[in-house]
Design a protein around this motif. Structure first.
Motif, PDB file in Angstrom:
ATOM      1  N   ASN A 112       0.787  -1.111  -0.030  1.00 41.77           N
ATOM      2  CA  ASN A 112      -0.176  -0.006   0.037  1.00 41.77           C
ATOM      3  C   ASN A 112       0.932   1.328   0.165  1.00 41.77           C
ATOM      4  OD1 ASN A 112      -2.548  -1.319   0.053  1.00 41.77           O
ATOM      5  ND2 ASN A 112      -2.239  -1.632   2.171  1.00 41.77           N
ATOM      6  N   ASN A 113       2.154   1.150  -0.608  1.00 41.33           N
ATOM      7  CA  ASN A 113       2.806   2.416  -0.678  1.00 41.33           C
ATOM      8  C   ASN A 113       2.653   2.686  -2.293  1.00 41.33           C
ATOM      9  OD1 ASN A 113       4.128   2.331   1.825  1.00 41.33           O
ATOM     10  ND2 ASN A 113       5.294   0.600   0.983  1.00 41.33           N
ATOM     11  N   GLY A 114       2.982   3.963  -2.492  1.00 43.69           N
ATOM     12  CA  GLY A 114       3.045   4.454  -3.891  1.00 43.69           C
ATOM     13  C   GLY A 114       3.064   5.953  -4.038  1.00 43.69           C
ATOM     14  N   GLU A 115       3.564   6.219  -5.459  1.00 42.70           N
ATOM     15  CA  GLU A 115       3.643   7.701  -5.460  1.00 42.70           C
ATOM     16  C   GLU A 115       3.542   7.894  -7.105  1.00 42.70           C
ATOM     17  OE1 GLU A 115       6.665  11.145  -4.545  1.00 42.70           O
ATOM     18  OE2 GLU A 115       7.508   9.301  -4.631  1.00 42.70           O
ATOM     19  N   PHE A 116       2.633   9.106  -7.435  1.00 46.96           N
ATOM     20  CA  PHE A 116       2.305   9.427  -8.615  1.00 46.96           C
ATOM     21  C   PHE A 116       2.918  10.986  -8.979  1.00 46.96           C
ATOM     22  CE2 PHE A 116      -0.296   5.645  -8.475  1.00 46.96           C
ATOM     23  CZ  PHE A 116      -0.373   5.165  -9.656  1.00 46.96           C
ATOM     24  N   ALA A 117       3.513  11.040 -10.157  1.00 56.90           N
ATOM     25  CA  ALA A 117       3.887  12.704 -10.464  1.00 56.90           C
ATOM     26  C   ALA A 117       2.965  12.850 -11.612  1.00 56.90           C
ATOM     27  CB  ALA A 117       5.399  12.573 -11.037  1.00 56.90           C
ATOM     28  N   VAL A 118       2.928  14.170 -11.911  1.00 54.78           N
ATOM     29  CA  VAL A 118       2.302  14.683 -13.270  1.00 54.78           C
ATOM     30  C   VAL A 118       3.014  14.728 -14.427  1.00 54.78           C
ATOM     31  CG1 VAL A 118       0.987  16.560 -14.065  1.00 54.78           C
ATOM     32  CG2 VAL A 118       0.661  16.033 -11.672  1.00 54.78           C
ATOM     33  N   ALA A 119       2.892  14.282 -15.396  1.00 51.51           N
ATOM     34  CA  ALA A 119       3.738  13.743 -16.308  1.00 51.51           C
ATOM     35  C   ALA A 119       3.842  14.827 -17.576  1.00 51.51           C
ATOM     36  CB  ALA A 119       3.561  12.593 -17.343  1.00 51.51           C
ATOM     37  N   ILE A 120       4.431  16.038 -16.812  1.00 44.90           N
ATOM     38  CA  ILE A 120       5.020  17.136 -17.576  1.00 44.90           C
ATOM     39  C   ILE A 120       6.301  17.245 -17.940  1.00 44.90           C
ATOM     40  CG2 ILE A 120       2.902  18.572 -16.843  1.00 44.90           C
ATOM     41  CD1 ILE A 120       4.876  19.768 -15.002  1.00 44.90           C
ATOM     42  N   ARG A 121       6.808  18.293 -18.616  1.00 42.12           N
ATOM     43  CA  ARG A 121       8.374  18.137 -19.180  1.00 42.12           C
ATOM     44  C   ARG A 121       8.650  16.900 -19.722  1.00 42.12           C
ATOM     45  NH1 ARG A 121       6.887  22.259 -16.567  1.00 42.12           N
ATOM     46  NH2 ARG A 121       7.805  23.431 -15.255  1.00 42.12           N
ATOM     47  N   SER A 122       7.908  16.456 -20.814  1.00 41.91           N
ATOM     48  CA  SER A 122       7.910  15.087 -21.400  1.00 41.91           C
ATOM     49  C   SER A 122       7.860  14.995 -22.856  1.00 41.91           C
ATOM     50  CB  SER A 122       6.713  14.172 -20.685  1.00 41.91           C
ATOM     51  OG  SER A 122       5.516  14.797 -21.032  1.00 41.91           O
ATOM     52  N   ALA A 123       8.179  13.854 -23.340  1.00 41.90           N
ATOM     53  CA  ALA A 123       8.444  13.408 -24.555  1.00 41.90           C
ATOM     54  C   ALA A 123       8.028  11.921 -25.030  1.00 41.90           C
ATOM     55  CB  ALA A 123       9.878  13.773 -25.167  1.00 41.90           C
ATOM     56  N   LEU A 124       7.297  11.977 -26.172  1.00 49.25           N
ATOM     57  CA  LEU A 124       7.301  10.469 -26.721  1.00 49.25           C
ATOM     58  C   LEU A 124       8.160  10.497 -27.885  1.00 49.25           C
ATOM     59  CD1 LEU A 124       5.265   7.949 -26.668  1.00 49.25           C
ATOM     60  CD2 LEU A 124       3.659   9.213 -28.453  1.00 49.25           C
ATOM     61  N   ILE A 125       8.898   9.458 -27.423  1.00 50.19           N
ATOM     62  CA  ILE A 125       9.791   9.077 -28.521  1.00 50.19           C
ATOM     63  C   ILE A 125       9.558   7.871 -29.195  1.00 50.19           C
ATOM     64  CG2 ILE A 125      12.267   8.666 -28.602  1.00 50.19           C
ATOM     65  CD1 ILE A 125      13.115   9.990 -26.126  1.00 50.19           C
ATOM     66  N   GLN A 126       9.716   7.983 -30.661  1.00 48.20           N
ATOM     67  CA  GLN A 126       9.364   6.697 -31.485  1.00 48.20           C
ATOM     68  C   GLN A 126      10.442   6.669 -32.648  1.00 48.20           C
ATOM     69  OE1 GLN A 126       5.622   8.901 -32.439  1.00 48.20           O
ATOM     70  NE2 GLN A 126       4.465   7.323 -31.537  1.00 48.20           N
ATOM     71  N   LYS A 127      11.335   5.779 -32.149  1.00 45.31           N
ATOM     72  CA  LYS A 127      12.546   5.623 -32.906  1.00 45.31           C
ATOM     73  C   LYS A 127      13.219   6.837 -33.101  1.00 45.31           C
ATOM     74  CE  LYS A 127      10.311   1.538 -35.449  1.00 45.31           C
ATOM     75  NZ  LYS A 127       9.780   1.048 -36.488  1.00 45.31           N
ATOM     76  N   ASN A 128      13.417   7.340 -34.383  1.00 43.80           N
ATOM     77  CA  ASN A 128      14.092   8.601 -34.725  1.00 43.80           C
ATOM     78  C   ASN A 128      13.400   9.873 -34.749  1.00 43.80           C
ATOM     79  OD1 ASN A 128      12.598   7.937 -37.285  1.00 43.80           O
ATOM     80  ND2 ASN A 128      14.104   9.187 -38.490  1.00 43.80           N
ATOM     81  N   GLN A 129      12.367   9.726 -34.036  1.00 41.21           N
ATOM     82  CA  GLN A 129      11.394  11.047 -33.786  1.00 41.21           C
ATOM     83  C   GLN A 129      10.715  11.007 -32.390  1.00 41.21           C
ATOM     84  OE1 GLN A 129       8.355  10.560 -37.203  1.00 41.21           O
ATOM     85  NE2 GLN A 129       9.289  12.019 -38.170  1.00 41.21           N
ATOM     86  N   ALA A 130      10.356  12.170 -32.056  1.00 45.29           N
ATOM     87  CA  ALA A 130       9.919  12.559 -30.739  1.00 45.29           C
ATOM     88  C   ALA A 130       8.725  13.889 -30.889  1.00 45.29           C
ATOM     89  CB  ALA A 130      10.974  12.945 -29.809  1.00 45.29           C
ATOM     90  N   SER A 131       7.763  13.526 -29.862  1.00 45.55           N
ATOM     91  CA  SER A 131       6.924  14.811 -29.709  1.00 45.55           C
ATOM     92  C   SER A 131       6.822  15.267 -28.321  1.00 45.55           C
ATOM     93  CB  SER A 131       5.401  14.132 -30.085  1.00 45.55           C
ATOM     94  OG  SER A 131       5.012  14.071 -31.324  1.00 45.55           O
ATOM     95  N   LEU A 132       7.302  16.499 -28.284  1.00 45.09           N
ATOM     96  CA  LEU A 132       7.435  17.207 -26.745  1.00 45.09           C
ATOM     97  C   LEU A 132       6.419  17.950 -26.795  1.00 45.09           C
ATOM     98  CD1 LEU A 132      10.507  16.581 -27.985  1.00 45.09           C
ATOM     99  CD2 LEU A 132      11.103  18.697 -26.794  1.00 45.09           C
ATOM    100  N   PHE A 133       6.052  17.916 -25.506  1.00 48.00           N
ATOM    101  CA  PHE A 133       4.741  18.700 -25.188  1.00 48.00           C
ATOM    102  C   PHE A 133       4.847  19.838 -23.925  1.00 48.00           C
ATOM    103  CE2 PHE A 133       3.945  14.402 -26.236  1.00 48.00           C
ATOM    104  CZ  PHE A 133       2.998  14.423 -27.182  1.00 48.00           C
ATOM    105  N   ALA A 134       4.100  20.934 -23.840  1.00 45.56           N
ATOM    106  CA  ALA A 134       4.149  21.667 -23.010  1.00 45.56           C
ATOM    107  C   ALA A 134       2.965  22.625 -23.081  1.00 45.56           C
ATOM    108  CB  ALA A 134       5.537  22.865 -23.105  1.00 45.56           C
ATOM    109  N   GLY A 135       2.581  23.344 -21.825  1.00 49.77           N
ATOM    110  CA  GLY A 135       1.197  23.981 -21.608  1.00 49.77           C
ATOM    111  C   GLY A 135       1.514  24.971 -20.690  1.00 49.77           C
ATOM    112  N   CYS A 136       0.296  25.690 -20.571  1.00 50.73           N
ATOM    113  CA  CYS A 136       0.422  27.224 -19.652  1.00 50.73           C
ATOM    114  C   CYS A 136      -1.077  27.264 -19.294  1.00 50.73           C
ATOM    115  CB  CYS A 136       0.977  28.050 -20.495  1.00 50.73           C
ATOM    116  SG  CYS A 136       0.279  28.755 -21.886  1.00 50.73           S
ATOM    117  N   GLY A 137      -1.261  27.960 -18.273  1.00 54.43           N
ATOM    118  CA  GLY A 137      -2.550  28.270 -17.606  1.00 54.43           C
ATOM    119  C   GLY A 137      -2.858  29.743 -17.987  1.00 54.43           C
ATOM    120  N   VAL A 138      -4.239  29.715 -18.858  1.00 56.32           N
ATOM    121  CA  VAL A 138      -4.489  30.868 -19.433  1.00 56.32           C
ATOM    122  C   VAL A 138      -5.606  31.367 -18.368  1.00 56.32           C
ATOM    123  CG1 VAL A 138      -5.819  31.654 -21.459  1.00 56.32           C
ATOM    124  CG2 VAL A 138      -4.343  30.032 -21.939  1.00 56.32           C
TER     125      VAL A 138
END
Length: 461
Positions: free
Chosen positions: A409-435
């Motif tokens: 019953n231990n555990g930890e979750f973070a919010v997955a920001i500052r992140s990228a989905l890497i797919q072989k020789n490509q990657a998608s990077l993501f960032a957001g902001c509060g409007v």
């Protein structure tokens, strides 16, 4: 120290196999032993040619490191994702054979995984391998806790399995995984960089401010995507190594599914539970770091006194307070935030502590807290409706909970920001902001550029 000998492993496997009644039955067997020092990143690299589907996690304090290899059991859900995962997790734990003499977080049966930001949003081809909720119990799990090391081996046995033969196969794989090896050279540089509709994105920011001024919404978080093409296929181990070097005080994570790997360095904890003690973190309100100590202090003071950022931060504080009150006792929240510096950015920070009531788990809290106003907006349903209608990307697992939970019953979750989905020789990077109502589209765009820097830098930008 209790050691598990190979004949004990075979004996445990044999006992579990003998309990199975039909050839279709299977049972998870888990055994944990303490081992000598081992490098979590080298363990991750060693697995590359042995087992598919690796996972990596280190807490922001680097007290806990997890490296998962292979899949002993997988849990997934497309609908009712919290309830389905909770039910599957409880069933596994109730039926499993668990040998774990250590009361150490991150040992025993550990499920590592995450979920999508919004399961109601249409999934695109980009995220086709990642389900709305997906957790794996690794076949081999290396845990570093404080200065001690543990290896957990999990295996699903069937009635016709041969215990001694299986134990020997596992021993040989363990030997390969624990063999030290050098990490490959990074050797990565960006050949092409494609900003996804930046002008249109700023138009949507303007539309969001108009919506907020109508008083239908207080805050809407908008994300954007940057698509990269590299000179060659990206190796994940050097990327993680660079993140560990350049992003101290962050959660470093990787979750691999075949050729796709979601990787990042996030400063934002969602919730941690250890022996029913709960810790959540409000991290909202962002500013860059200064080039000198004096400039850094000036920016920090400005952030602490900035009305937009304080309002954005308070949205998160109040949401966490509401989200946990029915599940916890002894809730404690400081009256004022402080500024917490990271490598590239500094944020307003407020810790929340509490005692989790009996009968509740970390998944109950994750369900209440996701998405935070820092990643969705406020009120939640109205901001999510705007995001679904207007945002230009499929966030997938970006901005969503990623982490682990164990059989104690231990555990930890973070919010997955500052992140990228890497797919072989490509990657998608993501960032957001509060409007919010007074947001300036160009300023918000510049803020997302700053937030893209941690991943962009380690990927050769």
């Amino acid at each position: 120290m209790i050691e598990i000998k190979e004949d004990q492993i075979a004996s445990l496997l044999k006992e579990a196999i003998e309990q199975l009644r039909t050839e279709d039955d299977r049972r998870l067997v888990s055994f944990t032993k303490k081992i000598a020092t081992a490098n979590p990143l080298q363990f991750f690299e060693a697995a590359k040619h042995i087992r598919e589907n690796r996972a990596f996690w280190t807490s922001s304090s680097q007290m806990l490191w997890l490296t998962g290899v292979g899949t002993a059991f997988e849990m997934g859900a497309d609908e009712s994702r919290f309830e389905v995962i909770e039910a599957a997790w409880n069933k596994i734990l109730n039926e499993a054979y668990i040998h774990n003499p250590y009361e150490v977080p991150g040992t025993g049966i550990v499920a590592i995984g995450g979920m999508s930001f919004d399961p109601e949003n249409t999934q695109t081809e980009l995220w086709k391998k990642f389900r709305p909720s997906q957790f794996r119990i690794p076949e081999f799990l290396l845990t570093k806790y404080d200065s001690s090391y543990y290896l957990t081996i999990n295996v699903c046995v069937r009635k016709n399995d041969h215990a001694k033969q299986l134990a020997e196969e596992l021993r040989l794989i363990e030997q390969k995984l624990l063999t030290e090896r050098a990490l490959p050279d990074h050797g990565l540089y960006i050949q092409d960089e494609n900003e996804m509709d930046s002008d249109k994105w700023m138009d949507i920011v303007r539309r969001a401010t108009e919506e907020i001024r109508k008083q239908n919404v207080e805050k809407i978080v908008l994300a954007r995507e940057l698509r990269l093409t590299f000179n060659r296929r990206a190796d994940i181990s050097p990327v993680l190594n660079n993140l560990l070097k350049t992003q101290p005080n962050s959660y470093i994570f990787a979750y691999e599914i075949g050729d796709d790997c979601f990787v990042g360095a996030t400063p934002e904890r969602l919730v941690k539970v250890e022996k029913n003690k709960l810790l959540s973190t409000c991290l909202a309100g962002t500013a860059p770091r200064g080039e000198t100590k004096e400039e850094d202090m000036k920016i920090s003071e400005a952030l602490l006194n900035d009305e937009k950022n304080r309002q954005e931060h308070d949205f998160v504080v109040q949401m966490i307070k509401r989200g946990i009150k029915d599940y916890c006792t002894q809730v404690a929240i400081p009256d004022e935030p402080i500024v917490r510096p990271f490598k590239n950015l500094q944020h307003l920070y407020t810790p929340v502590t509490a005692q989790l009531k009996d009968g509740y788990t970390i998944l109950d809290i994750v369900k209440q807290l996701h998405p935070t106003p820092a990643l969705g907006g406020s009120p939640k349903e109205e901001s999510l409706a705007f995001i679904r209608e207007h945002e230009l990307l499929d966030r997938g697992w970006y901005g969503a909970p990623i982490g682990w939970m164990d059989s104690s019953n231990n555990g930890e979750f973070a919010v997955a920001i500052r992140s990228a989905l890497i797919q072989k020789n490509q990657a998608s990077l993501f960032a957001g902001c509060g409007v919010v109502k007074d947001s300036d589209p160009q300023s918000e765009y510049e803020e997302t550029k700053i937030k893209l820097l941690p991943m962009l830098t380690v990927l050769g930008g």
